[in-house]
Each structure stands twice: as structure tokens, then as C-alpha cells.
Design a protein around this motif. Structure first.
Motif, PDB file in Angstrom:
ATOM      1  N   SER A 101      -2.994 -61.814 -39.325  1.00 62.85           N
ATOM      2  CA  SER A 101      -2.086 -60.913 -40.029  1.00 62.85           C
ATOM      3  C   SER A 101      -0.801 -61.644 -40.425  1.00 62.85           C
ATOM      4  N   ARG A 102      -0.299 -62.478 -39.505  1.00 65.33           N
ATOM      5  CA  ARG A 102       0.930 -63.230 -39.813  1.00 65.33           C
ATOM      6  C   ARG A 102       0.683 -64.236 -40.929  1.00 65.33           C
ATOM      7  N   MET A 103      -0.487 -64.873 -40.932  1.00 60.51           N
ATOM      8  CA  MET A 103      -0.771 -65.909 -41.919  1.00 60.51           C
ATOM      9  C   MET A 103      -0.986 -65.322 -43.309  1.00 60.51           C
ATOM     10  N   THR A 104      -1.678 -64.177 -43.378  1.00 60.51           N
ATOM     11  CA  THR A 104      -2.045 -63.599 -44.671  1.00 60.51           C
ATOM     12  C   THR A 104      -1.083 -62.511 -45.135  1.00 60.51           C
ATOM     13  N   GLY A 105      -0.320 -61.944 -44.176  1.00 57.65           N
ATOM     14  CA  GLY A 105       0.576 -60.850 -44.523  1.00 57.65           C
ATOM     15  C   GLY A 105      -0.133 -59.537 -44.763  1.00 57.65           C
ATOM     16  N   SER A 106      -1.406 -59.486 -44.401  1.00 60.00           N
ATOM     17  CA  SER A 106      -2.184 -58.257 -44.597  1.00 60.00           C
ATOM     18  C   SER A 106      -3.255 -58.176 -43.523  1.00 60.00           C
ATOM     19  N   GLY A 107      -3.999 -57.090 -43.544  1.00 58.91           N
ATOM     20  CA  GLY A 107      -5.085 -56.921 -42.593  1.00 58.91           C
ATOM     21  C   GLY A 107      -4.613 -56.273 -41.298  1.00 58.91           C
ATOM     22  N   LYS A 108      -5.549 -56.056 -40.406  1.00 58.72           N
ATOM     23  CA  LYS A 108      -5.259 -55.405 -39.136  1.00 58.72           C
ATOM     24  C   LYS A 108      -4.362 -56.301 -38.293  1.00 58.72           C
ATOM     25  N   LYS A 109      -3.256 -55.739 -37.743  1.00 56.20           N
ATOM     26  CA  LYS A 109      -2.267 -56.542 -37.039  1.00 56.20           C
ATOM     27  C   LYS A 109      -2.640 -56.802 -35.588  1.00 56.20           C
ATOM     28  N   GLU A 110      -3.329 -55.871 -34.943  1.00 56.63           N
ATOM     29  CA  GLU A 110      -3.695 -56.014 -33.537  1.00 56.63           C
ATOM     30  C   GLU A 110      -4.671 -54.924 -33.154  1.00 56.63           C
ATOM     31  N   LEU A 111      -5.288 -55.072 -31.985  1.00 56.84           N
ATOM     32  CA  LEU A 111      -6.126 -54.006 -31.457  1.00 56.84           C
ATOM     33  C   LEU A 111      -5.248 -52.861 -30.992  1.00 56.84           C
ATOM     34  N   LEU A 112      -5.565 -51.662 -31.396  1.00 52.54           N
ATOM     35  CA  LEU A 112      -4.844 -50.490 -30.931  1.00 52.54           C
ATOM     36  C   LEU A 112      -5.272 -50.166 -29.509  1.00 52.54           C
ATOM     37  N   ALA A 113      -4.410 -49.447 -28.801  1.00 45.14           N
ATOM     38  CA  ALA A 113      -4.712 -49.090 -27.409  1.00 45.14           C
ATOM     39  C   ALA A 113      -6.024 -48.329 -27.319  1.00 45.14           C
ATOM     40  N   ARG A 114      -6.272 -47.445 -28.278  1.00 47.55           N
ATOM     41  CA  ARG A 114      -7.505 -46.651 -28.241  1.00 47.55           C
ATOM     42  C   ARG A 114      -8.750 -47.492 -28.520  1.00 47.55           C
ATOM     43  N   GLU A 115      -8.548 -48.697 -29.055  1.00 46.25           N
ATOM     44  CA  GLU A 115      -9.654 -49.626 -29.249  1.00 46.25           C
ATOM     45  C   GLU A 115      -9.783 -50.588 -28.069  1.00 46.25           C
ATOM     46  N   LYS A 116      -8.643 -51.010 -27.523  1.00 43.13           N
ATOM     47  CA  LYS A 116      -8.631 -51.998 -26.454  1.00 43.13           C
ATOM     48  C   LYS A 116      -9.102 -51.415 -25.126  1.00 43.13           C
ATOM     49  N   PHE A 117      -8.603 -50.224 -24.764  1.00 47.41           N
ATOM     50  CA  PHE A 117      -8.915 -49.649 -23.462  1.00 47.41           C
ATOM     51  C   PHE A 117     -10.410 -49.391 -23.251  1.00 47.41           C
ATOM     52  N   PRO A 118     -11.132 -48.845 -24.235  1.00 46.88           N
ATOM     53  CA  PRO A 118     -12.578 -48.660 -24.023  1.00 46.88           C
ATOM     54  C   PRO A 118     -13.309 -49.977 -23.763  1.00 46.88           C
ATOM     55  N   LEU A 119     -12.903 -51.031 -24.465  1.00 42.26           N
ATOM     56  CA  LEU A 119     -13.534 -52.336 -24.248  1.00 42.26           C
ATOM     57  C   LEU A 119     -13.219 -52.862 -22.851  1.00 42.26           C
ATOM     58  N   GLN A 120     -11.945 -52.729 -22.441  1.00 37.11           N
ATOM     59  CA  GLN A 120     -11.560 -53.136 -21.093  1.00 37.11           C
ATOM     60  C   GLN A 120     -12.322 -52.321 -20.046  1.00 37.11           C
ATOM     61  N   PHE A 121     -12.466 -51.035 -20.314  1.00 40.42           N
ATOM     62  CA  PHE A 121     -13.163 -50.156 -19.368  1.00 40.42           C
ATOM     63  C   PHE A 121     -14.618 -50.577 -19.196  1.00 40.42           C
ATOM     64  N   LEU A 122     -15.277 -50.945 -20.282  1.00 44.37           N
ATOM     65  CA  LEU A 122     -16.687 -51.344 -20.186  1.00 44.37           C
ATOM     66  C   LEU A 122     -16.836 -52.625 -19.364  1.00 44.37           C
ATOM     67  N   VAL A 123     -15.977 -53.610 -19.610  1.00 45.05           N
ATOM     68  CA  VAL A 123     -16.037 -54.855 -18.839  1.00 45.05           C
ATOM     69  C   VAL A 123     -15.713 -54.576 -17.371  1.00 45.05           C
ATOM     70  N   ALA A 124     -14.696 -53.736 -17.131  1.00 41.99           N
ATOM     71  CA  ALA A 124     -14.305 -53.399 -15.759  1.00 41.99           C
ATOM     72  C   ALA A 124     -15.413 -52.627 -15.043  1.00 41.99           C
ATOM     73  N   LEU A 125     -16.077 -51.750 -15.747  1.00 44.30           N
ATOM     74  CA  LEU A 125     -17.171 -50.980 -15.144  1.00 44.30           C
ATOM     75  C   LEU A 125     -18.328 -51.889 -14.760  1.00 44.30           C
ATOM     76  N   ALA A 126     -18.648 -52.846 -15.631  1.00 46.02           N
ATOM     77  CA  ALA A 126     -19.710 -53.808 -15.307  1.00 46.02           C
ATOM     78  C   ALA A 126     -19.320 -54.619 -14.076  1.00 46.02           C
ATOM     79  N   PHE A 127     -18.057 -55.070 -14.017  1.00 39.74           N
ATOM     80  CA  PHE A 127     -17.586 -55.778 -12.834  1.00 39.74           C
ATOM     81  C   PHE A 127     -17.716 -54.917 -11.586  1.00 39.74           C
ATOM     82  N   ALA A 128     -17.233 -53.675 -11.669  1.00 46.89           N
ATOM     83  CA  ALA A 128     -17.228 -52.786 -10.510  1.00 46.89           C
ATOM     84  C   ALA A 128     -18.641 -52.506 -10.002  1.00 46.89           C
TER      85      ALA A 128
END
Length: 311
Positions: A101-128
Motif C-alpha cells: 500500500s505504501r509503495m503503490t499508494g493504493s490497495g488494501k492497507k492492512e488486515l482488518l481485525a475482523r479478518e485477522k482474529f478469525p485466522l488467529q483463532f483457527l491457528v490457536a484452535l489447532a494448537f490447543a
């Protein structure tokens, strides 16, 4: 092998800095943040990528050669490393989006919390799921396997985000991560290797930092810290050793909750370390970092005492 890991990390991080500067992969600085950070504009970010790579490059040959532990410990180590890499990839996607995003000045800037947390939850659940029967101590007495799994999932997600919030000052997270893992170095090769690669990274991240960690590194540190305490020590000791990451994430939660309710701020700025940069008599960045290291060292020494002085 620890020396090899530290030197490989040092080499890869240094190489990464050179490539980042050549390609302009600099970190933007929030204009509403601490004024002292404005001079850091353009510093290479995503420095966690090379030290996580060094971690994997040293660990997997050791594992394949049977040098990462036998039987039960080998299972624990593989689970630790795969979890760290899984969480690291999530953070790495965030780093990539920010750089692109910084290089091009466009596009998605970062993962949103609602996108990041489900992914973290899946990895954490597999670990648990796999970690619950391998844990070093009883987790939730008489509550059953699912209670253990839910607890470990929460601990893993909480640890990853708490360590991520701690990353914000030169050398802060690397130093805190090293100290938190010291009691477990003799037990967990993954923890020992992470300490080694963090030393190689800290060579460049000490104030004034020539590279910032980014989310891949902070996610991997949080994952190994949580996993190592679950598998080799006691999950209930992690919040003591990791008192600074706990305070960091709690400060953000308090700030958001109170501001939404009253429109007022409890802290000058969160995460917690930024508060001290913005008080009437600001602490220098190096003072905050070293003092937070000292608090972590005292808390980790208490953990060592509670463990009976054993590695």
C-alpha cells in the motif's frame, strides 16, 4: 546451534535492511502519534521476516536429525514451530499489505481485525487441540478436554496480540521476548532458538533502530512464548513473566472501552508504552525500553522462583 542461529539472523536481517532501503520499503509514521517518532519515517519494516526465516532454517534440520528432542518433546517442538509459523504468516500478510500500500499508494492497507482474529483463532484452535494432552501441568481441573482447548485457544490468541501491541519502541519487544523465554531455554529448543535469532535481530533494532519488527515477528514471538509456557512450564505463569505485554493489551482495551462510554481518555496514548512518551515530563524512548525490560526481568525471576529454580 544457537550461535549459528544468532549469526544467520544477524546476516539475514542486515541483508533485508539493504534490500528494503534499495526498494523503499519504509515504515510510515502516524502523524497523530508521538512527535519523537517522526524522525523514524522511512525506516525499513517487516524485520521479523528474516529472523523468523532464520528460526525455521535452523529448527527443521535439527528436527529432522532428531536433535529437537525425542518422543514427546519432539511432538511439542514441532507443534510450537508450526504454530509460530502459522501465526507468523498471518502477521506477514499484514506486513505485505502495508508495504504494498505504501509503495503503490493504493490497495488494501492492512488486515482488518475482523479478518485477522478469525485466522488467529483457527491457528490457536489447532494448537490447543494438540497441545491440551501435551501440556506440562493440569489446566482446568475437572472441567474436561474442551475446557482445556478453549483456555489454550484464548491464551494463544491473547498472547499473540499482547506481544504485537508491545512492539512500538526500538528494542522493546525483542528484549521483552528474550527475557520472558530465558527460563525455558534449557527445556525448549524452539524457545532457545528464538532467543538466539532475536539477539541477531536486536543488533539492528537497538535504538536508533535500523529496522522495525512488523507483525510477522511479533506474532511468532507471542506464539512461541504462549506455547512454551503451556508445554513446558505452566500456562498460569505466562501472564506473570509477560506482565508488560499484558499491560499493553489491557491499556488498549481500557482506553477503547472508556472512550466509547465517556469520550475521555485514561491514557495519553495507547499502547501503554506511548503514554510515557506523551506525559508532561516525557520519558526518553530508551528509558521506557530499559525500564520495561527491568520490570520483565523481575517478573521472570519470580516465575523462575515459582518453578523451583528449575529449567
Amino acid at each position: 546451534m544457537l550461535i549459528v542461529a544468532a549469526l544467520l539472523s544477524w546476516f539475514l536481517v542486515g541483508l533485508f535492511i539493504r534490500v528494503s532501503k534499495a526498494r523503499g520499503w519504509g515504515q510510515p509514521v502516524r502523524k497523530e502519534g508521538s512527535a519523537s517518532h517522526l524522525v523514524k519515517e522511512g525506516t525499513p519494516t517487516a524485520g521479523g521476516v528474516p529472523f523468523v526465516l532464520a528460526l525455521a532454517l535452523v529448527f527443521f534440520p535439527l528436527y529432522l536429525l532428531g536433535r529437537a528432542g525425542d518422543g514427546l518433546n519432539a511432538q511439542r517442538e514441532l507443534l510450537l514451530m508450526l504454530t509460530a509459523l502459522g501465526m507468523g504468516v498471518i502477521g506477514g500478510i499484514d506486513d505485505l499489505l502495508k508495504i504494498r500500500s505504501r509503495m503503490t499508494g493504493s490497495g488494501k492497507k492492512e488486515l482488518l481485525a475482523r479478518e485477522k482474529f478469525p485466522l488467529q483463532f483457527l491457528v490457536a484452535l489447532a494448537f490447543a487441540w494438540f497441545a491440551a494432552p501435551l501440556a506440562a501441568h493440569e489446566l482446568v481441573p475437572s472441567m474436561g478436554r474442551w475446557a482445556d482447548i478453549l483456555l489454550l485457544t484464548f491464551v494463544m490468541v491473547g498472547s499473540v496480540n499482547a506481544f504485537n501491541f508491545t512492539d512500538g519502541l526500538d528494542g522493546l519487544l525483542a528484549g521483552v521476548g528474550i527475557i520472558v523465554l530465558l527460563p525455558l531455554m534449557a527445556l525448549s529448543p524452539s524457545a532457545a532458538l528464538l532467543v538466539a535469532v532475536l539477539l541477531g535481530y536486536l543488533w539492528f533494532n537497538a535504538h536508533p533502530a535500523r529496522v522495525f519488527m512488523g507483525d510477522m515477528g511479533s506474532h511468532a514471538i507471542g506464539a512461541i512464548a504462549a506455547g512454551a509456557y503451556v508445554l513446558y512450564a505452566d500456562v498460569w505463569l505466562l501472564p506473570i513473566a509477560a506482565i508488560i505485554p499484558v499491560l499493553e493489551v489491557v491499556s488498549v482495551a481500557i482506553q477503547v472501552a472508556v472512550f466509547k462510554r465517556t469520550g475521555r481518555r485514561v491514557f495519553r496514548m495507547t499502547p501503554f508504552h506511548h503514554h510515557f512518551e506523551n506525559i508532561d515530563q516525557p520519558w526518553p524512548e530508551t528509558h521506557i525500553t530499559v525500564r520495561f525490560w527491568m520490570i520483565t526481568a523481575v517478573a521472570t525471576a519470580l516465575v523462575w522462583f515459582l518453578l523451583g529454580g528449575r529449567p
